[in-house]
Design a protein around this motif. Structure first.
Motif, PDB file in Angstrom:
ATOM      1  N   UNK A   1      67.220 -46.147 113.005  1.00  0.00           N
ATOM      2  CA  UNK A   1      67.291 -45.181 111.921  1.00  0.00           C
ATOM      3  C   UNK A   1      68.306 -45.317 111.053  1.00  0.00           C
ATOM      4  N   UNK A   2      69.395 -45.432 111.373  1.00  0.00           N
ATOM      5  CA  UNK A   2      70.780 -45.594 110.849  1.00  0.00           C
ATOM      6  C   UNK A   2      70.712 -46.953 110.248  1.00  0.00           C
ATOM      7  N   UNK A   3      70.248 -47.873 110.706  1.00  0.00           N
ATOM      8  CA  UNK A   3      70.130 -49.329 110.228  1.00  0.00           C
ATOM      9  C   UNK A   3      69.231 -49.459 109.001  1.00  0.00           C
ATOM     10  N   UNK A   4      67.972 -48.831 109.218  1.00  0.00           N
ATOM     11  CA  UNK A   4      67.211 -48.888 107.983  1.00  0.00           C
ATOM     12  C   UNK A   4      67.619 -48.119 106.741  1.00  0.00           C
ATOM     13  N   UNK A   5      68.236 -47.089 106.884  1.00  0.00           N
ATOM     14  CA  UNK A   5      68.673 -46.037 106.165  1.00  0.00           C
ATOM     15  C   UNK A   5      69.874 -46.983 105.327  1.00  0.00           C
ATOM     16  N   UNK A   6      70.902 -47.606 106.031  1.00  0.00           N
ATOM     17  CA  UNK A   6      71.713 -48.340 105.661  1.00  0.00           C
ATOM     18  C   UNK A   6      71.397 -49.434 104.810  1.00  0.00           C
ATOM     19  N   UNK A   7      70.252 -50.226 105.223  1.00  0.00           N
ATOM     20  CA  UNK A   7      69.626 -51.412 104.417  1.00  0.00           C
ATOM     21  C   UNK A   7      69.056 -50.787 103.159  1.00  0.00           C
ATOM     22  N   UNK A   8      68.334 -49.572 102.977  1.00  0.00           N
ATOM     23  CA  UNK A   8      67.771 -49.188 101.896  1.00  0.00           C
ATOM     24  C   UNK A   8      68.601 -48.771 100.885  1.00  0.00           C
ATOM     25  N   UNK A   9      69.838 -48.328 101.439  1.00  0.00           N
ATOM     26  CA  UNK A   9      70.976 -47.682 100.443  1.00  0.00           C
ATOM     27  C   UNK A   9      71.768 -48.842  99.895  1.00  0.00           C
ATOM     28  N   UNK A  10      71.691 -50.000 100.450  1.00  0.00           N
ATOM     29  CA  UNK A  10      72.416 -51.067  99.933  1.00  0.00           C
ATOM     30  C   UNK A  10      71.511 -52.270  99.249  1.00  0.00           C
ATOM     31  N   UNK A  11      70.140 -52.270  98.871  1.00  0.00           N
ATOM     32  CA  UNK A  11      69.366 -53.027  98.471  1.00  0.00           C
ATOM     33  C   UNK A  11      70.009 -53.755  97.365  1.00  0.00           C
ATOM     34  N   UNK A  12      70.421 -53.105  96.376  1.00  0.00           N
ATOM     35  CA  UNK A  12      71.303 -53.738  95.177  1.00  0.00           C
ATOM     36  C   UNK A  12      72.453 -54.335  95.121  1.00  0.00           C
ATOM     37  N   UNK A  13      73.110 -54.011  96.261  1.00  0.00           N
ATOM     38  CA  UNK A  13      74.355 -54.906  96.278  1.00  0.00           C
ATOM     39  C   UNK A  13      74.578 -55.694  97.728  1.00  0.00           C
TER      40      UNK A  13
END
Length: 249
Positions: free
Chosen positions: A124-136
């Motif tokens: 869950x944390x991995x997916x949340x971090x991935x989605x929050x950093x898509x632009x960078x």
């Protein structure tokens, strides 16, 4: 003039209605991946662990297809991205943890469900971090072990054991270590190659096609063992690269 105005209103309303819909094709693949994860849980609850492991791998294939289909057909949407993340959470977060728990971890008691929860929370944390950093994010690397790869390690380890007649309760500690380690690797800062720089549309030498055929042949000889080794080596590759970079600084 009144007729023209009404025509405009009708066109506007029909366009608005079309805009509220969703694209079928990519979301169909996402739904199929979600169903595969759901089926894996049901199969594990009925002690059909080999089917559960295979279902997780099918979910991996479908998950890889939905994004490519969306890009090829130019049907990428914010809804599709969110739906894909929720599907990933079920197929690669909940399903592997529950399959491993039903097969082996339940025999450990509280440490068993704790290991399963560490994996689920890590996904869950991995997916949340991935989605929050898509632009960078750097497209060439993933930060942390990708959840499909972690799911593949967990599922393949169960598949290998079942295929060789190994009871989960006999290797519960090893199963717990694998599950917990995969969960921690997902939230680590270890960088993993994304292989997104590979040009699938470009031309390749003929020998490359022969090599791909040989790879498939090798996998088909012992699917669970080969898949486990491939994804385990991928997980270790990030650790080796991180250690090497640390000592080179």
């Amino acid at each position: 003039m009144e007729e023209k105005k009404s025509d405009v209103v009708e066109l506007d309303s029909s366009s608005h209605k079309r805009g509220r819909g969703i694209y079928l094709l990519p979301n169909l693949f996402t739904t199929a991946a979600l169903f595969s994860g759901f089926y894996a849980v049901l199969a594990a609850m009925n002690a059909q662990f080999e089917k559960a492991a295979v279902a997780i791998f099918i979910a991996m294939i479908l998950d890889g297809l939905d994004g490519r289909v969306a890009r090829m057909t130019n049907t990428q949407t914010a809804f599709g991205a969110e739906y894909d993340s929720l599907s990933d959470m079920v197929a690669f977060g909940l399903a592997p943890a529950l399959v491993m728990y039903e097969w082996a971890l339940h025999s450990l008691g509280k440490p068993g469900w704790l290991a399963a929860f560490v994996y689920t929370a890590g996904a869950a944390l991995r997916l949340a971090r991935f989605n929050s950093k898509l632009d960078v994010a750097d497209n060439h690397y993933f930060q942390g072990l990708p959840s499909p790869s972690a799911a593949a390690i967990v599922a393949a380890s169960v598949w290998v054991a079942v295929d060789n007649g190994i009871e989960g309760s006999n290797v519960a500690i090893i199963a717990g270590l694998i599950t917990g380690a995969c969960g921690l690797l997902m939230v680590s800062n270890v960088r993993y190659n994304s292989f997104k720089h590979i040009d699938l549309k470009g031309k390749v030498p003929f020998i490359a096609v022969v090599g791909i055929a040989l790879v498939f042949a090798i996998i088909l000889m012992q699917p669970p063992l080969i898949l486990f080794l491939v994804f385990a080596l991928y997980a270790l590759s990030g650790l080796v690269t991180s250690v090497r970079s640390h000592f080179q600084q």
